[in-house]
Enzyme design. Structure first.
Site, PDB file in Angstrom:
ATOM      1  N   LYS A 156     128.666  -6.864 108.963  1.00 20.81           N
ATOM      2  CA  LYS A 156     128.996  -8.017 108.279  1.00 20.81           C
ATOM      3  C   LYS A 156     129.694  -9.110 109.256  1.00 20.81           C
ATOM      4  O   LYS A 156     130.889  -8.402 109.874  1.00 20.81           O
ATOM      5  CB  LYS A 156     129.733  -7.865 107.107  1.00 20.81           C
ATOM      6  CG  LYS A 156     129.981  -9.168 106.264  1.00 20.81           C
ATOM      7  CD  LYS A 156     130.814  -9.100 105.048  1.00 20.81           C
ATOM      8  CE  LYS A 156     130.936 -10.610 104.514  1.00 20.81           C
ATOM      9  NZ  LYS A 156     132.076 -10.467 103.416  1.00 20.81           N
ATOM     10  N   ASP A 204     109.797 -19.833 109.690  1.00 21.28           N
ATOM     11  CA  ASP A 204     109.073 -20.049 111.131  1.00 21.28           C
ATOM     12  C   ASP A 204     110.217 -19.076 112.165  1.00 21.28           C
ATOM     13  O   ASP A 204     109.382 -18.711 113.207  1.00 21.28           O
ATOM     14  CB  ASP A 204     108.970 -21.456 111.647  1.00 21.28           C
ATOM     15  CG  ASP A 204     108.228 -22.177 110.616  1.00 21.28           C
ATOM     16  OD1 ASP A 204     107.054 -21.598 110.360  1.00 21.28           O
ATOM     17  OD2 ASP A 204     108.351 -23.361 110.185  1.00 21.28           O
ATOM     18  N   LYS A 247      96.927 -29.402 110.711  1.00 22.24           N
ATOM     19  CA  LYS A 247      97.048 -28.008 110.448  1.00 22.24           C
ATOM     20  C   LYS A 247      95.810 -27.274 110.179  1.00 22.24           C
ATOM     21  O   LYS A 247      95.498 -26.279 110.658  1.00 22.24           O
ATOM     22  CB  LYS A 247      98.043 -27.676 109.180  1.00 22.24           C
ATOM     23  CG  LYS A 247      99.503 -27.413 109.715  1.00 22.24           C
ATOM     24  CD  LYS A 247     100.409 -27.380 108.850  1.00 22.24           C
ATOM     25  CE  LYS A 247     101.785 -27.769 109.464  1.00 22.24           C
ATOM     26  NZ  LYS A 247     102.649 -27.828 108.482  1.00 22.24           N
ATOM     27  N   PRO A 285     105.598 -14.757 113.721  1.00 23.24           N
ATOM     28  CA  PRO A 285     104.242 -14.785 113.891  1.00 23.24           C
ATOM     29  C   PRO A 285     103.764 -15.545 112.872  1.00 23.24           C
ATOM     30  O   PRO A 285     104.097 -16.054 111.895  1.00 23.24           O
ATOM     31  CB  PRO A 285     103.788 -13.585 114.015  1.00 23.24           C
ATOM     32  CG  PRO A 285     104.733 -12.584 113.127  1.00 23.24           C
ATOM     33  CD  PRO A 285     106.008 -13.278 113.535  1.00 23.24           C
ATOM     34  N   ASN A 316     114.300 -19.998 102.211  1.00 23.54           N
ATOM     35  CA  ASN A 316     114.186 -21.353 101.633  1.00 23.54           C
ATOM     36  C   ASN A 316     114.120 -21.448 100.350  1.00 23.54           C
ATOM     37  O   ASN A 316     114.108 -20.736  99.670  1.00 23.54           O
ATOM     38  CB  ASN A 316     112.845 -21.384 102.591  1.00 23.54           C
ATOM     39  CG  ASN A 316     111.892 -20.873 102.045  1.00 23.54           C
ATOM     40  OD1 ASN A 316     111.124 -20.714 100.961  1.00 23.54           O
ATOM     41  ND2 ASN A 316     111.271 -19.845 103.133  1.00 23.54           N
ATOM     42  N   PHE A 334      98.694 -23.713 102.991  1.00 21.15           N
ATOM     43  CA  PHE A 334      99.532 -24.891 102.185  1.00 21.15           C
ATOM     44  C   PHE A 334     100.286 -25.479 103.237  1.00 21.15           C
ATOM     45  O   PHE A 334     100.547 -24.903 104.388  1.00 21.15           O
ATOM     46  CB  PHE A 334     100.520 -24.103 101.018  1.00 21.15           C
ATOM     47  CG  PHE A 334      99.634 -23.700  99.715  1.00 21.15           C
ATOM     48  CD1 PHE A 334      98.651 -23.072  99.573  1.00 21.15           C
ATOM     49  CD2 PHE A 334     100.083 -24.691  98.673  1.00 21.15           C
ATOM     50  CE1 PHE A 334      98.015 -22.691  98.425  1.00 21.15           C
ATOM     51  CE2 PHE A 334      99.370 -24.559  97.518  1.00 21.15           C
ATOM     52  CZ  PHE A 334      98.359 -23.568  97.431  1.00 21.15           C
ATOM     53  N   ILE A 354     101.303 -15.750 110.235  1.00 18.84           N
ATOM     54  CA  ILE A 354     100.426 -15.115 109.713  1.00 18.84           C
ATOM     55  C   ILE A 354      98.927 -15.663 109.451  1.00 18.84           C
ATOM     56  O   ILE A 354      97.916 -15.048 109.687  1.00 18.84           O
ATOM     57  CB  ILE A 354     100.935 -14.584 108.306  1.00 18.84           C
ATOM     58  CG1 ILE A 354     102.398 -14.178 108.595  1.00 18.84           C
ATOM     59  CG2 ILE A 354     100.199 -13.737 107.588  1.00 18.84           C
ATOM     60  CD1 ILE A 354     103.220 -13.961 107.576  1.00 18.84           C
TER      61      ILE A 354
END
Ligand code: C5P
Length: 403
Positions: free
Chosen positions: A288, A278, A336, A304, A209, A322, A306
């Site tokens: 490969k 996620d 959340k 999981p 990401n 966050f 965390i």
């Protein structure tokens, strides 16, 4: 800057040669938690530039009473109300005389009359001027009105004389206003996750990401500055290591999970800034993957959570999460906060032209049970400081409530 932890100090600089020492004084005051704004007399600007004070204080410097641009921001009455301390260093004989007479013929003397702040003076002048009965009488008048007089001391003077009139050293002035306190997070053990994770598809490719790790690293730096012992569990980033007690480098969410869960017992505060994947590929290829097929499907399985697992521990640390969201930021973050059982969450909008993952700047909305605070768009370094001060405030409040 949080107004709950830092005191607001207006530093008046008048035209004595020791004005150059007041630059260091700003630094010393900031080290002791003051937010410092500087006002200079015209004479002081002949000795040192306002830009120098602007650079060290981090705020524009005011030099004139009738300055339309500055007055449109924080006018002089607001500035007088803003100040909790008015420290004048150096205070020249002329300035003390004008103060004693109640004259308000420039910005600094106007502020003296307009403020409720505790006034402190650090006189600096030639020893004859200091000994002069006019100066001594003015001094007594100002003292009787509640001003605290810091110094001067005896010694060599810039003019070549020896005697009383030397300004106290910046560190002594700063110490006499407020001794350097124990840092607010001394002895507090912080575990912090930062950066992205990489989930391998095969030995050369991964799912990742856009997290740069900047926010987390900036926060780690500030928490160290505030005296915390920080363990940083970090995904891959290009950033220099902050002065943490331990830096654990990981790649995948599973590695980050193991590194965190193995360290939670020795932690008072857990801050999860990492952008954890996620999902991960269910079975990464051993070799490969070749591009033989026209289509390729990936089966992903959940990683999981965390943060949620740390918050669900029987004796959890204070947890801060966050939430990077592309829409309905505050509602999603509030959900959340509750669903993961957190103490605090910092939410930001991503996918907009300003702020977010790869940017130098960001803005946050910080939420907790029964409260919120908006931290507007600013550099991630400044934002980290604002957020850290807010974390300290909430962390202390929780501890005060539980002891
Ligand atoms: O649920 P979401 O991923 O939006 O939550 C974000 C918060 O949860 C962040 O603080 C992030 O570091 C943390 N998190 C985590 N483990 C995950 C996913 C998110 O610690 N697997």
């Amino acid at each position: 800057m949080s107004q709950h932890l830092d005191s607001r100090l207006l530093l008046g600089v008048s035209g004595g040669i020791s004005a150059y020492k007041s630059v260091d004084l700003v630094r010393r005051l900031k080290e002791r938690g003051f937010e410092v704004r500087v006002v200079m007399t015209q004479a002081a600007t002949a000795l040192i530039t306002p830009l120098t004070f602007q650079a060290v204080s981090g705020h524009p410097v005011r030099t004139r009473l009738f300055d339309p641009v500055a007055e449109a921001g924080m006018d002089h009455i607001e500035l007088a109300r803003w100040a909790e301390w008015l420290l004048i260093a150096p205070a020249t004989a002329d300035l003390m005389a004008r103060m004693a007479a109640g004259i308000a013929d420039d910005l600094l003397t106007t502020l003296v009359l307009a403020t409720d702040a505790q006034v402190c003076l650090a006189p600096a002048m030639n020893q004859h001027m200091w000994r002069h009965p006019a100066t001594q009488e003015n001094l007594e008048t100002l003292r009787a009105r509640g001003a605290r007089i810091l110094g001067p001391i005896d010694g060599d003077q810039a003019c070549g004389d020896v005697g009383p009139g030397r300004m106290l050293e910046p560190i002594e002035i700063a110490e006499s206003i407020r001794p350097r306190a124990e840092p607010p997070l001394a002895g507090v053990r912080v575990l912090l996750t930062a950066g992205p994770t990489r989930e391998p598809l095969d030995p050369v490719r991964y799912l990742g990401n856009r997290s740069s790790g900047r926010m987390g690293y900036a926060l780690a730096n500030v928490l160290c500055d505030l005296g915390a012992q920080v363990i940083l569990v970090s995904g891959p980033t290009e950033l220099p290591a902050p002065p943490v007690v331990e830096l654990v480098s990981v790649e995948t969410a599973a590695e980050m999970h193991a590194a965190v869960m193995g360290r939670t017992t020795a932690c008072d505060l857990f801050v999860a800034t990492a952008a954890v994947a996620d999902y991960r590929p269910a079975s990464p290829a051993a070799h490969k993957i070749k591009k033989d097929a026209a289509e390729l499907s990936l089966r992903l399985i959940r990683n999981p959570d965390i943060l949620a697992q740390v918050a669900a521990l029987p004796n959890p640390p204070f947890t801060v999460g966050f939430a990077a969201e592309t829409r309905e930021v505050e509602r999603a973050a509030r959900d959340k906060l509750t669903s993961k059982g957190l103490d605090m969450i910092a939410a930001n909008q991503v996918g907009e032209p300003l702020g977010g993952f790869e940017s130098e700047d960001n803005a946050l909305t910080v939420l907790w049970d029964g409260g919120r605070r908006d931290l507007p768009m600013m550099t991630k370094t400044r934002l980290a400081r604002e957020l850290a001060l807010l974390i300290v405030e909430r962390y202390r409040e929780r501890h005060a409530a539980s002891t």
